[in-house]
Scaffold this motif. Structure first.
Motif, PDB file in Angstrom:
ATOM      1  N   TRP A   1       0.994  -1.141  -0.072  1.00 48.61           N
ATOM      2  CA  TRP A   1      -0.125   0.086  -0.005  1.00 48.61           C
ATOM      3  C   TRP A   1       0.726   1.164  -0.064  1.00 48.61           C
ATOM      4  CZ3 TRP A   1      -5.505  -0.306   0.664  1.00 48.61           C
ATOM      5  CH2 TRP A   1      -5.998  -1.657   0.914  1.00 48.61           C
ATOM      6  N   THR A   2       0.715   2.283  -0.609  1.00 44.94           N
ATOM      7  CA  THR A   2       1.565   3.458  -0.930  1.00 44.94           C
ATOM      8  C   THR A   2       0.539   4.712  -1.046  1.00 44.94           C
ATOM      9  OG1 THR A   2       1.499   3.230  -3.123  1.00 44.94           O
ATOM     10  CG2 THR A   2       3.387   2.544  -2.041  1.00 44.94           C
ATOM     11  N   LEU A   3       1.123   5.762  -0.315  1.00 45.47           N
ATOM     12  CA  LEU A   3       0.495   7.002  -0.641  1.00 45.47           C
ATOM     13  C   LEU A   3       0.893   7.432  -2.181  1.00 45.47           C
ATOM     14  CD1 LEU A   3       1.356   9.209   2.570  1.00 45.47           C
ATOM     15  CD2 LEU A   3      -0.668   8.009   1.865  1.00 45.47           C
ATOM     16  N   PRO A   4       0.027   8.130  -2.786  1.00 43.20           N
ATOM     17  CA  PRO A   4       0.220   8.676  -4.060  1.00 43.20           C
ATOM     18  C   PRO A   4       1.692   9.440  -4.239  1.00 43.20           C
ATOM     19  CG  PRO A   4      -2.092   8.963  -3.783  1.00 43.20           C
ATOM     20  CD  PRO A   4      -1.430   8.584  -2.541  1.00 43.20           C
ATOM     21  N   GLU A   5       2.408   9.416  -5.308  1.00 46.87           N
ATOM     22  CA  GLU A   5       3.682  10.359  -5.126  1.00 46.87           C
ATOM     23  C   GLU A   5       3.139  11.845  -5.028  1.00 46.87           C
ATOM     24  OE1 GLU A   5       7.072   9.383  -6.343  1.00 46.87           O
ATOM     25  OE2 GLU A   5       6.542   7.141  -5.987  1.00 46.87           O
ATOM     26  N   GLY A   6       4.033  12.392  -4.055  1.00 45.09           N
ATOM     27  CA  GLY A   6       3.758  13.772  -3.870  1.00 45.09           C
ATOM     28  C   GLY A   6       2.689  14.057  -2.822  1.00 45.09           C
ATOM     29  N   THR A   7       2.251  13.184  -2.184  1.00 44.18           N
ATOM     30  CA  THR A   7       1.315  13.447  -1.022  1.00 44.18           C
ATOM     31  C   THR A   7       2.289  14.098   0.189  1.00 44.18           C
ATOM     32  OG1 THR A   7      -0.017  11.321  -1.337  1.00 44.18           O
ATOM     33  CG2 THR A   7      -0.108  12.557   0.841  1.00 44.18           C
ATOM     34  N   PRO A   8       1.759  15.394   0.545  1.00 44.11           N
ATOM     35  CA  PRO A   8       2.566  16.039   1.837  1.00 44.11           C
ATOM     36  C   PRO A   8       1.782  15.143   3.014  1.00 44.11           C
ATOM     37  CG  PRO A   8       0.787  17.874   0.639  1.00 44.11           C
ATOM     38  CD  PRO A   8       0.784  16.205   0.109  1.00 44.11           C
ATOM     39  N   VAL A   9       2.942  14.975   4.016  1.00 45.50           N
ATOM     40  CA  VAL A   9       2.889  14.052   4.985  1.00 45.50           C
ATOM     41  C   VAL A   9       3.398  14.585   6.081  1.00 45.50           C
ATOM     42  CG1 VAL A   9       2.688  11.452   4.113  1.00 45.50           C
ATOM     43  CG2 VAL A   9       5.027  12.652   4.375  1.00 45.50           C
ATOM     44  N   PHE A  10       3.058  14.067   7.356  1.00 50.88           N
ATOM     45  CA  PHE A  10       3.721  14.862   8.676  1.00 50.88           C
ATOM     46  C   PHE A  10       3.829  13.515   9.360  1.00 50.88           C
ATOM     47  CE2 PHE A  10       0.158  17.362   6.987  1.00 50.88           C
ATOM     48  CZ  PHE A  10       0.804  18.751   6.973  1.00 50.88           C
ATOM     49  N   ALA A  11       4.561  13.857  10.681  1.00 53.76           N
ATOM     50  CA  ALA A  11       5.147  12.684  11.405  1.00 53.76           C
ATOM     51  C   ALA A  11       4.164  11.738  11.763  1.00 53.76           C
ATOM     52  CB  ALA A  11       5.705  13.555  12.846  1.00 53.76           C
ATOM     53  N   ASN A  12       4.443  10.507  11.889  1.00 52.81           N
ATOM     54  CA  ASN A  12       3.984   9.165  12.162  1.00 52.81           C
ATOM     55  C   ASN A  12       2.653   8.543  11.086  1.00 52.81           C
ATOM     56  OD1 ASN A  12       5.027   8.766  14.584  1.00 52.81           O
ATOM     57  ND2 ASN A  12       4.026  10.793  15.318  1.00 52.81           N
ATOM     58  N   GLU A  13       2.839   9.355   9.971  1.00 50.61           N
ATOM     59  CA  GLU A  13       1.734   9.009   8.979  1.00 50.61           C
ATOM     60  C   GLU A  13       2.432   8.183   8.102  1.00 50.61           C
ATOM     61  OE1 GLU A  13      -0.900  13.019   8.767  1.00 50.61           O
ATOM     62  OE2 GLU A  13       0.377  12.515   7.185  1.00 50.61           O
ATOM     63  N   PRO A  14       1.666   6.816   7.758  1.00 49.50           N
ATOM     64  CA  PRO A  14       2.385   5.724   6.958  1.00 49.50           C
ATOM     65  C   PRO A  14       2.459   6.304   5.589  1.00 49.50           C
ATOM     66  CG  PRO A  14      -0.034   5.158   7.554  1.00 49.50           C
ATOM     67  CD  PRO A  14       0.434   6.636   8.409  1.00 49.50           C
ATOM     68  N   LEU A  15       3.820   6.213   5.059  1.00 52.58           N
ATOM     69  CA  LEU A  15       3.986   6.356   3.610  1.00 52.58           C
ATOM     70  C   LEU A  15       3.757   5.168   2.796  1.00 52.58           C
ATOM     71  CD1 LEU A  15       5.840   8.837   5.103  1.00 52.58           C
ATOM     72  CD2 LEU A  15       7.172   8.507   3.158  1.00 52.58           C
ATOM     73  N   LEU A  16       3.800   4.061   3.346  1.00 48.69           N
ATOM     74  CA  LEU A  16       3.939   2.794   2.577  1.00 48.69           C
ATOM     75  C   LEU A  16       3.761   1.701   3.464  1.00 48.69           C
ATOM     76  CD1 LEU A  16       6.455   1.742  -0.003  1.00 48.69           C
ATOM     77  CD2 LEU A  16       6.341   0.362   1.855  1.00 48.69           C
ATOM     78  N   GLU A  17       2.931   0.693   3.124  1.00 53.44           N
ATOM     79  CA  GLU A  17       2.796  -0.476   4.338  1.00 53.44           C
ATOM     80  C   GLU A  17       3.001  -1.753   3.397  1.00 53.44           C
ATOM     81  OE1 GLU A  17      -0.513  -0.381   6.987  1.00 53.44           O
ATOM     82  OE2 GLU A  17       0.596   1.097   8.191  1.00 53.44           O
ATOM     83  N   VAL A  18       3.530  -2.752   4.033  1.00 51.07           N
ATOM     84  CA  VAL A  18       3.994  -4.268   3.044  1.00 51.07           C
ATOM     85  C   VAL A  18       3.128  -5.015   3.790  1.00 51.07           C
ATOM     86  CG1 VAL A  18       5.484  -5.507   2.386  1.00 51.07           C
ATOM     87  CG2 VAL A  18       6.074  -3.172   2.218  1.00 51.07           C
ATOM     88  N   ASP A  19       2.285  -5.953   3.436  1.00 52.09           N
ATOM     89  CA  ASP A  19       1.788  -7.143   3.949  1.00 52.09           C
ATOM     90  C   ASP A  19       2.216  -8.268   3.189  1.00 52.09           C
ATOM     91  OD1 ASP A  19      -0.003  -5.341   5.502  1.00 52.09           O
ATOM     92  OD2 ASP A  19      -1.595  -5.402   3.841  1.00 52.09           O
ATOM     93  N   ALA A  20       3.066  -9.279   3.805  1.00 51.97           N
ATOM     94  CA  ALA A  20       3.412 -10.200   3.167  1.00 51.97           C
ATOM     95  C   ALA A  20       4.065 -11.357   4.253  1.00 51.97           C
ATOM     96  CB  ALA A  20       4.672  -9.712   2.271  1.00 51.97           C
ATOM     97  N   PRO A  21       4.266 -12.509   3.735  1.00 53.92           N
ATOM     98  CA  PRO A  21       4.780 -13.410   4.593  1.00 53.92           C
ATOM     99  C   PRO A  21       6.154 -12.730   5.151  1.00 53.92           C
ATOM    100  CG  PRO A  21       4.285 -14.592   2.763  1.00 53.92           C
ATOM    101  CD  PRO A  21       4.016 -13.258   2.516  1.00 53.92           C
ATOM    102  N   ILE A  22       6.668 -12.667   6.318  1.00 52.96           N
ATOM    103  CA  ILE A  22       7.636 -12.002   6.995  1.00 52.96           C
ATOM    104  C   ILE A  22       8.800 -12.079   6.451  1.00 52.96           C
ATOM    105  CG2 ILE A  22       8.317 -13.740   8.651  1.00 52.96           C
ATOM    106  CD1 ILE A  22       8.591 -11.159  10.660  1.00 52.96           C
ATOM    107  N   ALA A  23       9.052 -13.163   5.785  1.00 52.11           N
ATOM    108  CA  ALA A  23      10.342 -13.381   5.084  1.00 52.11           C
ATOM    109  C   ALA A  23      10.592 -12.709   3.590  1.00 52.11           C
ATOM    110  CB  ALA A  23      10.726 -14.859   4.954  1.00 52.11           C
ATOM    111  N   GLN A  24       9.224 -12.449   3.109  1.00 49.48           N
ATOM    112  CA  GLN A  24       9.295 -11.471   2.002  1.00 49.48           C
ATOM    113  C   GLN A  24       9.359  -9.781   2.326  1.00 49.48           C
ATOM    114  OE1 GLN A  24       6.200 -12.441  -0.571  1.00 49.48           O
ATOM    115  NE2 GLN A  24       6.482 -14.570  -0.275  1.00 49.48           N
ATOM    116  N   ALA A  25       8.506  -9.654   3.402  1.00 47.27           N
ATOM    117  CA  ALA A  25       8.530  -8.167   3.727  1.00 47.27           C
ATOM    118  C   ALA A  25       9.810  -7.733   4.215  1.00 47.27           C
ATOM    119  CB  ALA A  25       7.435  -7.977   4.859  1.00 47.27           C
TER     120      ALA A  25
END
Lengths: 448, 448
Positions: B103-127
């Motif tokens: 999961w990603t924020l669209p390129e160029g999204t303004p962000v602030f502290a603690n906000e997720p820019l990207l999240e990976v969900d996968a078997p742990i050895a992949q993530a």
């Protein structure tokens, strides 16, 4: 399916990694039949306030790459698409070869303001085209090595390991940075590709995620230690000293896993190191060493050691990875001579040294450095060995000279031992190490 | 003949651009048969003091690259040479494919502290294996775009052109940096390869060396203007206003060269711009614009414009090229969930948000942004559109989502117009734009 934008810059594209004006000026020289020899000199005018010397790194590598620069057909087509270039000039670019000379300081030479790191003598249309790329290539390694060597000095012989790959500015910085770290004297790197390519030991410990993925810290420690006898365990995921106690229990139960070190990565590193050392020593585990990481730089390391923190090795990332307190040096690549006459821009308050130059570092009878002299290249100076070496002659790389580049790490260590203490200090301030102009350069300078 | 050390990182080598512990931890997961799904979240804990928001850039590009990561035979051989890995694990790595979700924020999204820019969900050895590289890739573009956008704001609609290629940290930074500059709203770049690859206009003027290589400044101007009608002439090599007078004479004698602009690159830019503007206007050359460069950043540009300097465009290099006042952000890629349960490191004084998340940016009736909510991903929240998008699903890149990445420049401009003025200010200090936790996350946070 959409293709990801490539990261790679292929050999044939490298010639396009330049500022547009280098190409438009070169076309102008071509149109005006300006083909006289020019000398460009690479130097920086001012030491960053947070540095007392810089390590000149990357200039031999850059010169070797630049001596092979070519414009391939794909590159010429892309230039043609801009509409700025004549077909005749593009043909000429297709045949373009660097046929000049490049003089360089050996990799890892400490340098001061206004000293030449590299000089190019070539027909102006050849020398001009190298400018932007040589600056980019040299600045990266010079900036990173100059920060890293301070951290090595602060650690006073304790190993320093690079943990900074994730913080560095992109792929090239992360890989080529390890070359700079090797020159600066780091003991190892966590960066696999960087370490393999540039021959620096690869080190690794474990991350908090490994602990957190297990239901129990003790079980995580035990599993990892069994997989990797002689490993380093990260003890601060929950409670640092509690983590140390778990390591001690595991070593009691399974001494054959031979845990080699623990790592502290948060909290008051000095206090926690003392607490951990006490627990380990009480348990008779004097051989387990303590690695500290987390926001370290030369000042924090010096303060920890000053305070007697029993830390045996340091992992350093963020601050070193971008040289955060001096991420850039104001490198210049200036035309200093054209058609046999000195050229120089007159800038109020700035020193601009004309003509082809040489650099000398004088030694006293004990081999200690006592001062540098920037001289004209052909001037007779009785000041020991000239430092600028002819690496590329008439377009050909001198392999013997190039082989010396591998000795950067030893050269840095040797040079540091010869400078006065004032140069090696870590606090802010200028050193009073003397850098003077030769009589010949002084005469030209005062005339200009 | 010695071969220069390559600059390139080939596709097959990219998987080795990681920290060693990612590989040793992954081997440990493999040995322990730990294959449950994990979620890792990419965010930063603290805004750098010199920033009021960051532009999240590079995360979609990084996700696209990472979804194709492979360990080729050469990479496996090099890993085998370290002696750290079992043959069975290396075979498994050879078959390794990323089959999870990103999961990603669209390129160029303004962000602030603690906000997720990207999240990976996968078997742990992949993530786990993506961590170091995703951080390196995202940090570069995010740091550079976040500095550049401030300079664009300071210029108040006047074009800003990137002159910084020579100062940036290596080849990848110089090329991919232009992508970040494009997102941030720069008008052009001097960087030929960067501009061609990332679709930003290529601009160029001339350097002092061209003037100095000619015996006479006037002749240099005349020659260059004839080669390039409509060009920009650099007037400060000797005396700036004297240079301007020469430009005026050339335009009198040969108006057909149509000089478009003059560039000032030293001295008191504000005063010189006023003097130059006066001379040009007196000569009836109101159409010739003034470009200023030399050590500029957002603060200097704001001060020049505040002071009424008649500057029409800015060339910016050093400070922007390394984001000198904030060259690094403290990005984290943290395990937040494993096997369906929240995971979090307990760090005194630090916020650690567990679980898979979503980000919402609330708007008022006029479309203005009024606050962000960090929520659990599956929580029902009535706060508008969720910002994190599913870009890679079961290892496959969603081409429609990826196509949106090209709209970063427009997205940035649109978003900036919707934030309160407080977020867009250039002076140091935190904005009071509210970022809150959803009820579901708040409950988990207070429990943890």
């Amino acid at each position: 399916m959409s293709e990801p934008i490539p990261l790679q810059v292929e050999d044939g594209e490298l010639a396009l990694l330049t500022d547009l004006y280098q190409l438009t000026m070169t076309q102008a020289y071509w149109k005006e039949s300006m083909q006289e020899r020019a000398t460009f000199s690479l130097f920086f005018r001012k030491m960053p306030p947070a540095r007392r010397f810089m390590l000149a790194c990357g200039q031999q590598h850059a010169a070797a790459l630049l001596s092979r620069l070519r414009f391939n057909d794909a590159a010429l087509e892309r230039l043609a698409s801009t509409g700025l270039f004549d077909p005749g000039f593009l043909d000429w670019l297709g045949d373009w070869r660097f046929e000049g000379d490049i003089w360089t300081l050996p990799e890892g030479t400490p340098v001061f303001a206004n000293e030449p790191l590299l000089e190019v003598d070539a027909p102006i249309a050849q020398a001009q085209l190298l400018e932007s790329l040589v600056m980019n290539l040299v600045q990266l390694e010079t900036v990173l090595a100059s920060k890293a060597v301070r951290i090595v000095m602060a650690a006073q012989g304790r190993p320093v390991v690079d943990f900074g790959m994730r913080r560095m500015h992109g792929v090239d910085a992360a890989v080529r940075g390890v070359r700079a770290y090797r020159s600066a004297g780091l003991a190892g790197t966590s960066n696999v590709l960087g370490g393999l390519r540039h021959d620096l030991a690869i080190n690794g410990t474990m991350a908090h995620s490994y602990i957190l993925a297990h239901d129990d810290e003790r079980e995580a420690f035990r599993a990892f230690a069994r997989h990797y006898p002689g490993t380093t365990l990260l003890v601060d995921t929950h409670d640092t000293l509690d983590g140390v106690r778990k390591v001690i229990e595991i070593m009691r139960e399974e001494p054959e896993v031979g845990v080699k070190a623990i790592r502290l990565d948060s909290g008051d590193l000095g206090e926690l190191a003392k607490g951990a050392r006490e627990l380990l020593d009480e348990a008779g585990l004097e051989e387990i060493t303590i690695v500290a990481s987390s926001g370290l730089d030369e000042h924090k390391i010096a303060a920890l050691l000053e305070d007697g923190a029993p830390i045996d090795a340091f992992g350093v990332g963020t601050q070193m990875g971008v040289s955060a307190d001096a991420p850039v040096i104001d490198l210049s690549y200036k035309l200093v001579e054209y058609a046999g006459t000195p050229r120089v821009k007159h800038s109020p308050g700035k020193i601009n040294l004309p003509c082809r130059k040489q650099l000398y570092r004088r030694r006293d009878d004990h081999g200690r450095y006592v001062g540098d002299i920037i001289a004209l290249r052909d001037e007779a100076i009785d000041a020991g060995e000239p430092l600028l070496r002819l690496l590329v002659q008439a377009g050909r790389l001198n392999d013997d000279e190039m082989a010396q580049a591998n000795g950067a790490r030893e050269r840095v260590a040797d040079a540091l031992s010869r400078f006065p203490e004032d140069v090696r200090r870590l606090d802010q301030g200028e050193s009073d190490y003397p850098v003077t102009l030769s009589p010949g350069l002084e005469r030209l300078q005062s005339r200009s």
